[in-house]
Each structure stands twice: as structure tokens, then as C-alpha cells.
Scaffold this motif. Structure first.
Motif, PDB file in Angstrom:
ATOM      1  N   LEU A 251       0.060  -8.441   3.489  1.00  0.00           N
ATOM      2  CA  LEU A 251       0.527  -7.294   2.966  1.00  0.00           C
ATOM      3  C   LEU A 251       1.980  -6.953   3.227  1.00  0.00           C
ATOM      4  O   LEU A 251       2.558  -7.004   4.352  1.00  0.00           O
ATOM      5  N   ALA A 252       2.746  -7.093   2.190  1.00  0.00           N
ATOM      6  CA  ALA A 252       4.379  -7.288   2.024  1.00  0.00           C
ATOM      7  C   ALA A 252       5.011  -5.953   2.086  1.00  0.00           C
ATOM      8  O   ALA A 252       6.212  -6.027   2.624  1.00  0.00           O
ATOM      9  N   PHE A 253       4.486  -4.764   1.955  1.00  0.00           N
ATOM     10  CA  PHE A 253       5.238  -3.743   1.968  1.00  0.00           C
ATOM     11  C   PHE A 253       4.387  -2.669   2.016  1.00  0.00           C
ATOM     12  O   PHE A 253       3.313  -2.577   1.725  1.00  0.00           O
ATOM     13  N   VAL A 254       5.019  -1.379   2.547  1.00  0.00           N
ATOM     14  CA  VAL A 254       4.366  -0.044   2.508  1.00  0.00           C
ATOM     15  C   VAL A 254       5.123   0.899   1.787  1.00  0.00           C
ATOM     16  O   VAL A 254       6.840   0.694   1.921  1.00  0.00           O
ATOM     17  N   THR A 255       4.686   1.740   0.972  1.00  0.00           N
ATOM     18  CA  THR A 255       5.346   2.782   0.301  1.00  0.00           C
ATOM     19  C   THR A 255       5.311   3.938   0.826  1.00  0.00           C
ATOM     20  O   THR A 255       4.077   4.335   0.867  1.00  0.00           O
ATOM     21  N   CYS A 256       6.189   4.594   1.210  1.00  0.00           N
ATOM     22  CA  CYS A 256       6.035   5.969   1.803  1.00  0.00           C
ATOM     23  C   CYS A 256       7.313   7.049   1.668  1.00  0.00           C
ATOM     24  O   CYS A 256       8.209   6.500   1.702  1.00  0.00           O
ATOM     25  N   VAL A 257       6.908   8.315   1.235  1.00  0.00           N
ATOM     26  CA  VAL A 257       5.613   8.803   1.448  1.00  0.00           C
ATOM     27  C   VAL A 257       5.142   9.162   0.184  1.00  0.00           C
ATOM     28  O   VAL A 257       5.931   9.433  -0.903  1.00  0.00           O
ATOM     29  N   ASN A 258       3.671   9.373  -0.167  1.00  0.00           N
ATOM     30  CA  ASN A 258       3.013  10.110  -0.984  1.00  0.00           C
ATOM     31  C   ASN A 258       3.379  11.537  -0.740  1.00  0.00           C
ATOM     32  O   ASN A 258       4.075  11.886   0.411  1.00  0.00           O
ATOM     33  N   SER A 259       3.102  12.629  -1.579  1.00  0.00           N
ATOM     34  CA  SER A 259       3.401  13.983  -1.552  1.00  0.00           C
ATOM     35  C   SER A 259       2.689  14.582  -0.118  1.00  0.00           C
ATOM     36  O   SER A 259       1.725  13.936   0.517  1.00  0.00           O
ATOM     37  N   VAL A 260       3.346  15.359   0.312  1.00  0.00           N
ATOM     38  CA  VAL A 260       2.894  16.017   1.802  1.00  0.00           C
ATOM     39  C   VAL A 260       1.691  17.074   1.250  1.00  0.00           C
ATOM     40  O   VAL A 260       1.906  18.064   0.691  1.00  0.00           O
ATOM     41  N   GLY A 261       0.499  16.821   1.684  1.00  0.00           N
ATOM     42  CA  GLY A 261      -0.593  17.000   1.124  1.00  0.00           C
ATOM     43  C   GLY A 261      -0.862  18.402   1.716  1.00  0.00           C
ATOM     44  O   GLY A 261      -0.425  19.122   2.584  1.00  0.00           O
ATOM     45  N   ASN A 262      -1.459  19.248   0.529  1.00  0.00           N
ATOM     46  CA  ASN A 262      -2.081  20.874   0.904  1.00  0.00           C
ATOM     47  C   ASN A 262      -1.098  21.823   1.375  1.00  0.00           C
ATOM     48  O   ASN A 262      -1.183  22.656   2.211  1.00  0.00           O
TER      49      ASN A 262
ATOM     50  N   ILE B 105       0.908  -1.165  -0.073  1.00  0.00           N
ATOM     51  CA  ILE B 105       0.147   0.294  -0.019  1.00  0.00           C
ATOM     52  C   ILE B 105       1.019   1.307  -0.071  1.00  0.00           C
ATOM     53  O   ILE B 105       1.984   1.483   0.762  1.00  0.00           O
ATOM     54  N   LYS B 106       0.277   2.319  -0.784  1.00  0.00           N
ATOM     55  CA  LYS B 106       1.031   3.733  -0.638  1.00  0.00           C
ATOM     56  C   LYS B 106       0.318   4.326   0.390  1.00  0.00           C
ATOM     57  O   LYS B 106      -0.827   4.595   0.603  1.00  0.00           O
ATOM     58  N   LEU B 107       1.540   4.866   1.103  1.00  0.00           N
ATOM     59  CA  LEU B 107       0.890   5.841   2.615  1.00  0.00           C
ATOM     60  C   LEU B 107       1.086   7.148   2.335  1.00  0.00           C
ATOM     61  O   LEU B 107       2.185   7.773   1.580  1.00  0.00           O
ATOM     62  N   PRO B 108       0.355   7.921   3.122  1.00  0.00           N
ATOM     63  CA  PRO B 108       0.603   9.303   3.242  1.00  0.00           C
ATOM     64  C   PRO B 108       1.792   9.525   4.201  1.00  0.00           C
ATOM     65  O   PRO B 108       2.079   8.729   5.044  1.00  0.00           O
ATOM     66  N   PRO B 109       2.270  10.775   4.347  1.00  0.00           N
ATOM     67  CA  PRO B 109       3.311  11.010   5.358  1.00  0.00           C
ATOM     68  C   PRO B 109       2.427  11.091   6.783  1.00  0.00           C
ATOM     69  O   PRO B 109       1.505  11.695   6.822  1.00  0.00           O
ATOM     70  N   TYR B 110       3.048  10.762   7.843  1.00  0.00           N
ATOM     71  CA  TYR B 110       2.709  10.826   9.220  1.00  0.00           C
ATOM     72  C   TYR B 110       3.565  11.616   9.930  1.00  0.00           C
ATOM     73  O   TYR B 110       4.635  11.849   9.897  1.00  0.00           O
TER      74      TYR B 110
END
Length: 312
Positions: free
Chosen positions: A187-198, A163-168
Motif C-alpha cells: 500500500l504505497a499511498f493514501v489519497t485524502c480527502v474525499n468530500s466531507v460527507g453529508n 486507497i482514497k480516504l474520507p476526511p477524519y
């Protein structure tokens, strides 16, 4: 020579670099350029069930320290990328990742069901983090909805996926998301981060927002988000269990930042803004630079330093 090979979800990549979903991957002609480049893999544009034109232009603008965008998921529609995956030459050494970003759980279920039925050797990355579709909140910031979506989708996918995740930005959120991810066996991997929103970029001379959609609000990418990306990569590297992996993305403009992503815990590295600005020839440069860094530091493989960032 330094060995840049890696594997994600049990699939071998000749090197750790590929594009971030959304960049240089909407059309087959762009995907062909990625195949012809020195990337280790490629991922398709995040697909919605139907074709989308996306937001009005200007919707992407480079900035002195990165970029701002509010693309709005322009893509050719799910069938286009499913057909691409069906016709992909899996005998070449570049594995194919396919990104899905349904505008509802029902859309994601329909797409995942069709992919599962096709039984292709590509790897799914489901995007829980598109910040630029007006009126659609990011699933990645709704823990209950994200867990529910994973419990519905994972049994349909059956195979290892990501899954592609937002930044936390809060330690409690790292803990909560990791706890959800760790519950899902395939669920084998997470992709982080997507762009820093807004974020908001304003032209000093004209006193005007630089992009049109959402009154100028858009996702920030490139060099300015490197430290946020590294924090997210390392936070999940520390918390994920059962061999789950992290793909790092954000702020890579050279081999140095790629090295830092691996040091923070990334098993592979995706490129967004710099690929958009420099084109697929960037992969040859970043590979060479990372190899030189590893040789200078005496590292022979990525395993030698992955996740080994020191703390004070």
C-alpha cells in the motif's frame, strides 16, 4: 525554472497535478481532454462492477465557497475502464491511475483479480470513501472492515497501490488508520480527502435543499474543505512509514492552495471542484501559479518544501 515533477508508487509524473476520481473522467472523451491538458497524470472514474446511472438530478451544485454533490457513483462499469486501461498508450509521459469502488468486498476482489491478470502498468486507487451511495456506509470509517479488506486485496494486487480516504476529524482516527496502512507493505499511498460527507445546502429564497438525493444531504468540496484536507494530508504525512506517500485533494483553487498541500506533505495534488467548474484548462493556470510561487520563495523542486510546514 521550478521543477514540478514527482513520483507516486514508483511511477514518474511530469508534474504533480491530476484530476480527482469522479471529475472529468467518466467517459473516454473526458479522459482524452485530460490527456490533452497540462495535467501530470489522470485517473478514471471510480468503477463499480456493473454500470451505474447514479443518483437523480440535481445531484451537483456549485456553492459560493465550493460545491455539494450526491452523485451516487455514476460510471460506465468496470469493463469499460479495464478496456480503456488495456488500450492506453503507456509510452506517453502521463501515467494512468484507475479508481475502483466496489459496492462490496466481493466486487472489489473480482475487479482487482481481473486487473492483476491483465498485468497493466497503471496504478490502482481503491476508493474506501464514497459517501453518497444510499444505504452503503463508508468503508473508511469502519476500521475493522477496512483492515480486513486491505488484507484480502493487497496480496491480489501484488503491485504498489493506493486507497482514497474520507476526511477524519479525530487524532485517534489518524493514529488508527495510519497503523492499518503501515501494516500493508504494497500500500504505497493514501489519497485524502474525499468530500466531507453529508453537508446540507439550502436555498434561502425557496427554502429548499439544493440537491435531490438523500433529502439534500451531500458531500462538500472546494474551497470550504481546504483546511480539513490540509490537516488530513499532514496527519498522514507525519504518521506513514516505509516511504508511503500522500496525495492531497480538497480546496485547491489556485497555485497557493497547491503549495500548501505540498507544504503539508502531499507528493501529488488532485483537483475536484475547481476542475469541474473551470475545465481542464485549469491545469495550465495552476501549474504556472505554483511555479511562480516557488520561484518567489526560492524553491527549485517540490522536495525543497514538501512536508516542511512549521508549527508554533
Amino acid at each position: 525554472m521550478a521543477d514540478l515533477s514527482t513520483s507516486i508508487a514508483g511511477v514518474a509524473l511530469p508534474n504533480l497535478f491530476f484530476n480527482a476520481s469522479g471529475v472529468w473522467c467518466q467517459h473516454e472523451s473526458e479522459l482524452k481532454e485530460l490527456l490533452d491538458s497540462e495535467s501530470g497524470s489522470l485517473i478514471t472514474k471510480s468503477a463499480t462492477f456493473e454500470h451505474r446511472e447514479g443518483n437523480p438530478s440535481p445531484r451537483y451544485v456549485p456553492l459560493p465557497t465550493g460545491s455539494i454533490n450526491s452523485m451516487g457513483l455514476p460510471n460506465e462499469g468496470f469493463e469499460y475502464y479495464l478496456n480503456y486501461a488495456k488500450n492506453y498508450d503507456y509510452t506517453n509521459k502521463k501515467p494512468l491511475f484507475v479508481s475502483l469502488s466496489g459496492l462490496s468486498l466481493q466486487d472489489n476482489v473480482k475487479m482487482v483479480e481481473q486487473f492483476a491478470a491483465a498485468d497493466l502498468p497503471c496504478v490502482l486507487e481503491i476508493n474506501f470513501s464514497c459517501p453518497n451511495v444510499p444505504g452503503k456506509p463508508q468503508l473508511g470509517y469502519d476500521m475493522e472492515a477496512m483492515e480486513n479488506a486491505l488484507k484480502v486485496l493487497a496480496p491480489i494486487v501484488k503491485k504498489p497501490f493506493g486507497i482514497k480516504l474520507p476526511p477524519y476529524f479525530d487524532i485517534a482516527h489518524f493514529d488508527a488508520v495510519a497503523a492499518i496502512v503501515n501494516k500493508i507493505d504494497n500500500l504505497a499511498f493514501v489519497t485524502c480527502v474525499n468530500s466531507v460527507g453529508n453537508g446540507l445546502a439550502i436555498d434561502f429564497e425557496t427554502e429548499t435543499a439544493v440537491i435531490k438525493p438523500k433529502d439534500g444531504f451531500g458531500g462538500l468540496g472546494g474551497a470550504m474543505i481546504l483546511n480539513t484536507a490540509l490537516a488530513n494530508v499532514n496527519a498522514f504525512h507525519r504518521r506513514l512509514t516505509g516511504g508511503k506517500q500522500v496525495i492531497g485533494v480538497g480546496g485547491v483553487t489556485s497555485g497557493k492552495e497547491a503549495f500548501l498541500h505540498v507544504l503539508a506533505g502531499a507528493s501529488a495534488v488532485q483537483i475536484g471542484t475547481q476542475l469541474k467548474e473551470e475545465g481542464p484548462s485549469f491545469f495550465a493556470r495552476v501549474k504556472k501559479e505554483l511555479e511562480e510561487i516557488m520561484q518567489a520563495k526560492g524553491y527549485k523542486s517540490l522536495d525543497d518544501f514538501r512536508g516542511k510546514v512549521k508549527t508554533l
